[in-house]
Design a protein around this motif. Sequence first.
Motif, PDB file in Angstrom:
ATOM      1  N   ILE A 207      -6.767 -11.670   9.108  1.00  9.24           N
ATOM      2  CA  ILE A 207      -8.091 -12.077   9.586  1.00  9.24           C
ATOM      3  C   ILE A 207      -8.571 -13.372   8.940  1.00  9.24           C
ATOM      4  N   LEU A 208      -9.069 -14.284   9.766  1.00  9.89           N
ATOM      5  CA  LEU A 208      -9.675 -15.518   9.270  1.00  9.89           C
ATOM      6  C   LEU A 208     -11.139 -15.549   9.718  1.00  9.89           C
ATOM      7  N   THR A 209     -11.991 -16.077   8.873  1.00 10.22           N
ATOM      8  CA  THR A 209     -13.404 -16.150   9.267  1.00 10.22           C
ATOM      9  C   THR A 209     -13.632 -17.369  10.149  1.00 10.22           C
ATOM     10  N   GLY A 210     -14.756 -17.337  10.856  1.00  6.76           N
ATOM     11  CA  GLY A 210     -15.111 -18.476  11.699  1.00  6.76           C
ATOM     12  C   GLY A 210     -15.277 -19.736  10.860  1.00  6.76           C
ATOM     13  N   ALA A 211     -15.849 -19.588   9.662  1.00  7.53           N
ATOM     14  CA  ALA A 211     -16.084 -20.758   8.809  1.00  7.53           C
ATOM     15  C   ALA A 211     -14.756 -21.376   8.368  1.00  7.53           C
ATOM     16  N   GLU A 212     -13.815 -20.512   7.993  1.00 10.14           N
ATOM     17  CA  GLU A 212     -12.487 -21.012   7.590  1.00 10.14           C
ATOM     18  C   GLU A 212     -11.849 -21.774   8.737  1.00 10.14           C
ATOM     19  N   TRP A 213     -11.997 -21.176   9.926  1.00  9.02           N
ATOM     20  CA  TRP A 213     -11.349 -21.776  11.086  1.00  9.02           C
ATOM     21  C   TRP A 213     -11.930 -23.157  11.391  1.00  9.02           C
ATOM     22  N   ARG A 214     -13.233 -23.293  11.201  1.00  9.43           N
ATOM     23  CA  ARG A 214     -13.854 -24.593  11.494  1.00  9.43           C
ATOM     24  C   ARG A 214     -13.238 -25.689  10.632  1.00  9.43           C
ATOM     25  N   VAL A 215     -12.978 -25.354   9.378  1.00  4.59           N
ATOM     26  CA  VAL A 215     -12.369 -26.352   8.488  1.00  4.59           C
ATOM     27  C   VAL A 215     -10.960 -26.684   8.975  1.00  4.59           C
ATOM     28  N   LEU A 216     -10.215 -25.638   9.327  1.00  6.60           N
ATOM     29  CA  LEU A 216      -8.848 -25.867   9.807  1.00  6.60           C
ATOM     30  C   LEU A 216      -8.865 -26.718  11.077  1.00  6.60           C
ATOM     31  N   GLU A 217      -9.788 -26.374  11.959  1.00  8.41           N
ATOM     32  CA  GLU A 217      -9.882 -27.072  13.237  1.00  8.41           C
ATOM     33  C   GLU A 217     -10.161 -28.564  13.008  1.00  8.41           C
TER      34      GLU A 217
ATOM     35  N   GLU B  14      -4.519 -11.925   1.568  1.00  9.38           N
ATOM     36  CA  GLU B  14      -5.358 -12.118   2.749  1.00  9.38           C
ATOM     37  C   GLU B  14      -6.343 -10.964   2.940  1.00  9.38           C
ATOM     38  N   MET B  15      -6.085  -9.816   2.302  1.00 11.07           N
ATOM     39  CA  MET B  15      -6.998  -8.693   2.481  1.00 11.07           C
ATOM     40  C   MET B  15      -7.846  -8.407   1.236  1.00 11.07           C
ATOM     41  N   PHE B  16      -7.234  -8.608   0.065  1.00  4.67           N
ATOM     42  CA  PHE B  16      -7.924  -8.187  -1.163  1.00  4.67           C
ATOM     43  C   PHE B  16      -8.289  -9.365  -2.059  1.00  4.67           C
TER      44      PHE B  16
ATOM     45  N   MET C 176      -3.957   6.132   5.818  1.00  2.00           N
ATOM     46  CA  MET C 176      -2.979   5.317   5.087  1.00  2.00           C
ATOM     47  C   MET C 176      -3.659   4.724   3.848  1.00  2.00           C
ATOM     48  N   ASP C 177      -3.147   5.059   2.667  1.00  2.00           N
ATOM     49  CA  ASP C 177      -3.805   4.518   1.469  1.00  2.00           C
ATOM     50  C   ASP C 177      -3.090   3.263   0.982  1.00  2.00           C
ATOM     51  N   PHE C 178      -3.772   2.562   0.091  1.00  2.00           N
ATOM     52  CA  PHE C 178      -3.229   1.335  -0.481  1.00  2.00           C
ATOM     53  C   PHE C 178      -2.879   1.540  -1.959  1.00  2.00           C
ATOM     54  N   ASN C 179      -2.676   2.817  -2.346  1.00  2.00           N
ATOM     55  CA  ASN C 179      -2.465   3.112  -3.778  1.00  2.00           C
ATOM     56  C   ASN C 179      -1.276   2.363  -4.367  1.00  2.00           C
ATOM     57  N   ASP C 180      -0.218   2.217  -3.563  1.00  2.00           N
ATOM     58  CA  ASP C 180       0.978   1.552  -4.111  1.00  2.00           C
ATOM     59  C   ASP C 180       1.040   0.077  -3.733  1.00  2.00           C
TER      60      ASP C 180
ATOM     61  N   ASP D  52      -9.900  -8.637  -7.719  1.00  4.35           N
ATOM     62  CA  ASP D  52     -10.248  -7.360  -8.346  1.00  4.35           C
ATOM     63  C   ASP D  52      -9.848  -6.154  -7.487  1.00  4.35           C
ATOM     64  N   GLY D  53      -9.110  -6.416  -6.403  1.00  2.00           N
ATOM     65  CA  GLY D  53      -8.627  -5.308  -5.572  1.00  2.00           C
ATOM     66  C   GLY D  53      -9.626  -4.852  -4.522  1.00  2.00           C
ATOM     67  N   ILE D  54     -10.807  -5.480  -4.487  1.00  2.00           N
ATOM     68  CA  ILE D  54     -11.815  -5.140  -3.471  1.00  2.00           C
ATOM     69  C   ILE D  54     -11.507  -5.984  -2.216  1.00  2.00           C
ATOM     70  N   PRO D  55     -11.570  -5.387  -1.024  1.00  2.00           N
ATOM     71  CA  PRO D  55     -11.274  -6.191   0.175  1.00  2.00           C
ATOM     72  C   PRO D  55     -12.277  -7.325   0.357  1.00  2.00           C
ATOM     73  N   TRP D  56     -11.811  -8.434   0.908  1.00  2.00           N
ATOM     74  CA  TRP D  56     -12.714  -9.522   1.280  1.00  2.00           C
ATOM     75  C   TRP D  56     -13.699  -8.964   2.307  1.00  2.00           C
ATOM     76  N   GLU D  57     -14.879  -9.535   2.331  1.00  2.00           N
ATOM     77  CA  GLU D  57     -15.919  -9.056   3.246  1.00  2.00           C
ATOM     78  C   GLU D  57     -15.384  -9.015   4.695  1.00  2.00           C
ATOM     79  N   HIS D  58     -14.698 -10.092   5.103  1.00  2.00           N
ATOM     80  CA  HIS D  58     -14.247 -10.178   6.498  1.00  2.00           C
ATOM     81  C   HIS D  58     -13.089  -9.217   6.804  1.00  2.00           C
ATOM     82  N   SER D  59     -12.450  -8.675   5.771  1.00  2.00           N
ATOM     83  CA  SER D  59     -11.325  -7.758   6.013  1.00  2.00           C
ATOM     84  C   SER D  59     -11.733  -6.302   5.834  1.00  2.00           C
ATOM     85  N   ARG D  60     -13.014  -6.091   5.487  1.00  2.00           N
ATOM     86  CA  ARG D  60     -13.436  -4.737   5.124  1.00  2.00           C
ATOM     87  C   ARG D  60     -13.243  -3.746   6.284  1.00  2.00           C
ATOM     88  N   GLU D  61     -13.624  -4.186   7.470  1.00  2.00           N
ATOM     89  CA  GLU D  61     -13.545  -3.274   8.609  1.00  2.00           C
ATOM     90  C   GLU D  61     -12.090  -2.891   8.914  1.00  2.00           C
TER      91      GLU D  61
END
Lengths: 315, 477
Positions: B81-91, B15-17, B1-5, B20-29
Amino acid sequence: MLSRSAQSMYWMGRYLERTEFLCRLIRLQMEALLDRPPRDIHAGWRRLYATLGRTPPGGGLGPVQGEDFTLADSFTLAGDLTFERQNLDSIWNCFANCRENARQMRHHISTEMWRTLNLAYLRIRTLEIQDIWATAPEDFYAGMVAEIGNFAGAAETTMYRDEGWRFLQLGRCIERAQLVSSLLVQQLAMDSEAGEFAELDWTSLLRAYQAAEVYHRSYGIAVHPAPVLDLMVADPLLPGSLSRCFNIIGEHLAALGTGPGQASGAEAQRVASALTHLPESRWPDEVTGRSGLLARAAAQCRELHFLVNGAYFDY
Amino acid sequence: MDFNDYACDPTIYDEMFQSDGIPWEHSRELHDTLLHMPAASLASTQEEVSRSFLQEGISFMVYGDDEAEERIIPVDCIPRILTGAEWRVLEAGLSQRLRALNHFLNDVYNQARIIRDGVVPEDMVKGCPQYRLEMEGYTPPQGAWVAICGTDLVRTHDGYFVLEDNLRVPSGVSYMIATRRAAKAGFRRLYRSSRVREVEHYGQLLLTVLRELAPEGVPEPAIALLTPGIYNAAFYEHVFLAQELGAELVEGRDLLTQDGFVYMRTTEGLRRVDIIYRRVDDVFLDPLVFHPDSVLGVPGLLDVCQRGNVTLVNTPGSGVADDKSIYAFVPDIVRYYLGEEPVLSNVETYLCRRPQDLEYTLDNLDKLVVKRVGESGGYGMLMGPHATPSEREEYAKQMRADPSDFISQPVLPFSRSPCLVGEGMEPRHVDLRPFVLQGREPRITPGAFCRVALRRGGLVVNSSQGGGCKDIWVLED
């Protein structure tokens, strides 16, 4: 257990049993459409409507008619008893009510039970009689019976044996005892009216309750009312027999005790005990004496319903 | 499945990109997994997830003009996806906020220091339709007026913002768990390798919290969940929670009060109930005190609560703290009771009861979202930029007639997350509702009910308004 929850479990059992009963008998009607003469088909519908105490659409069945009329009539009657949303006794309504009670009681039944019921409901939710009529309508009813069997199997193997289980079984057995005794009463009445017994009608009863093979093993090839009644009423080894239902009812009521509505509870135990002993001590030898006894049993099952209500639900 | 469109908009946080269109580190996988998944395989995962909701009967009720309909909530299979660090702030922020709001409730129903000190105007508290005079002088066990809170948050480029503190009968936690079960099955390998924090234990946490709120001297409390019944929109959730808690699911007609206690009718007679997790609104709880025609409640229930013989969770009257007008004061409430700066931000809010705010709102109606103070669930709201001139004019008329019934806020460009729409990937706006519990201490499950505005460009996420949901994965550090 919360009284309302117990009541929902009880009704889940009743609706499930009524669905199964209708499916078994209408399946016979559908099979009869393949090769039976109009007289047999007509008699089958008459017996079914009389058992339910319900007037067929159009105000009555009228006399036996020709082939085309019987086919058209069967379409209407099967539609009325299967998918008619206005008919509260239709399979569709009984099953939807069963599933609705289960939806409210998901925390008292196992996930497997819920899933089995919900999937079957999703399958029939939007169906109409014309959807099953074109091919082999009997397959639909056989499928429903199989799905109810899956539910019963899931219940048997996964449900915790608490009060919820007892009320579910109580509902099923009271409903079954009431319907089977009424069905047998109707068959005897039709025989008496005709002045002879119709062997094929009695055979169909055996087939409806998966008792034909056992019957032939025990009583031979010829089907007669007296041994059929012996088997369907008094044989505790037959899963659908009245005797077995009465035993189960008695067993669950004894385990539940008299309940907070003590007077009703005590009376329920007395009636259940009388019913349990009916096939043993008061079961007459001749067919004529059995009709009145079965009618009384059906009435006592109805009474049992109100007594259970007064003992545990609405005290 | 591509993200071309896939159309990224640099003004809206994705939340993913990254911009510059590059995925966030935590969303890369997740991104790589999706990229290597054939479209047919993703479609079948989506179908499986939707089917599991249908088969399980994960439904909510919608009311039309004539009848109620049982509907399955639309669910998108792709997790956010949320990172552990983000979640700590929310918590930290969510826990801080709930502690402060519980202090606030205890105060306004007792000493009312915050009013005397002029931090929150008295008329705004006592004139609030959710203020319950009958609860004055009451203190619940542990001071936990609100034991179960579902805070609505959104994210923008500037961080997270609280939209609403749902303190009365917040719903959606069952969807959080159901979407997790479905998404876990849909992305088995990815789930395992991503080290996602579990949410399945929510029921245990809730049970622990409820038990901490037992009336004094009741070591083994009997718990019941009070539902308005099968026609309630969230009935599925009520059954689900009763099952998780091992509690009885009761309706008002199952309960009665006698000699200062609450009892339920069981097959063995009357049995005492010590804690009621009620999912019935305040005004229907007790016909002797509130709505006299209510058949959903129990006559005398409030009296038993005030005697301390039953704990009602959440406490009646808690709604005064999530009123849309009081919302504007929450940062001050945090500072007042805790002496701390709020971790989470509020959305700038104009109270139309203030003439200058009303004037500003009317002048900028095409840029603002206007909400009725007493409404929830996305009802009675005007989304200014999307409304027609005549809708805006009609709304303005109503605002002029009763300004104090309205607040307004800027329309936030809140974040979007990739969703499978038809056969392609499209961004959709998402919010999140984490659930915060408070007994002796705050407890938060690392996850949330993530609502999705399914219509392209739509901002309304409420399930009653056509919204859907998706899973949120909070990653281990």
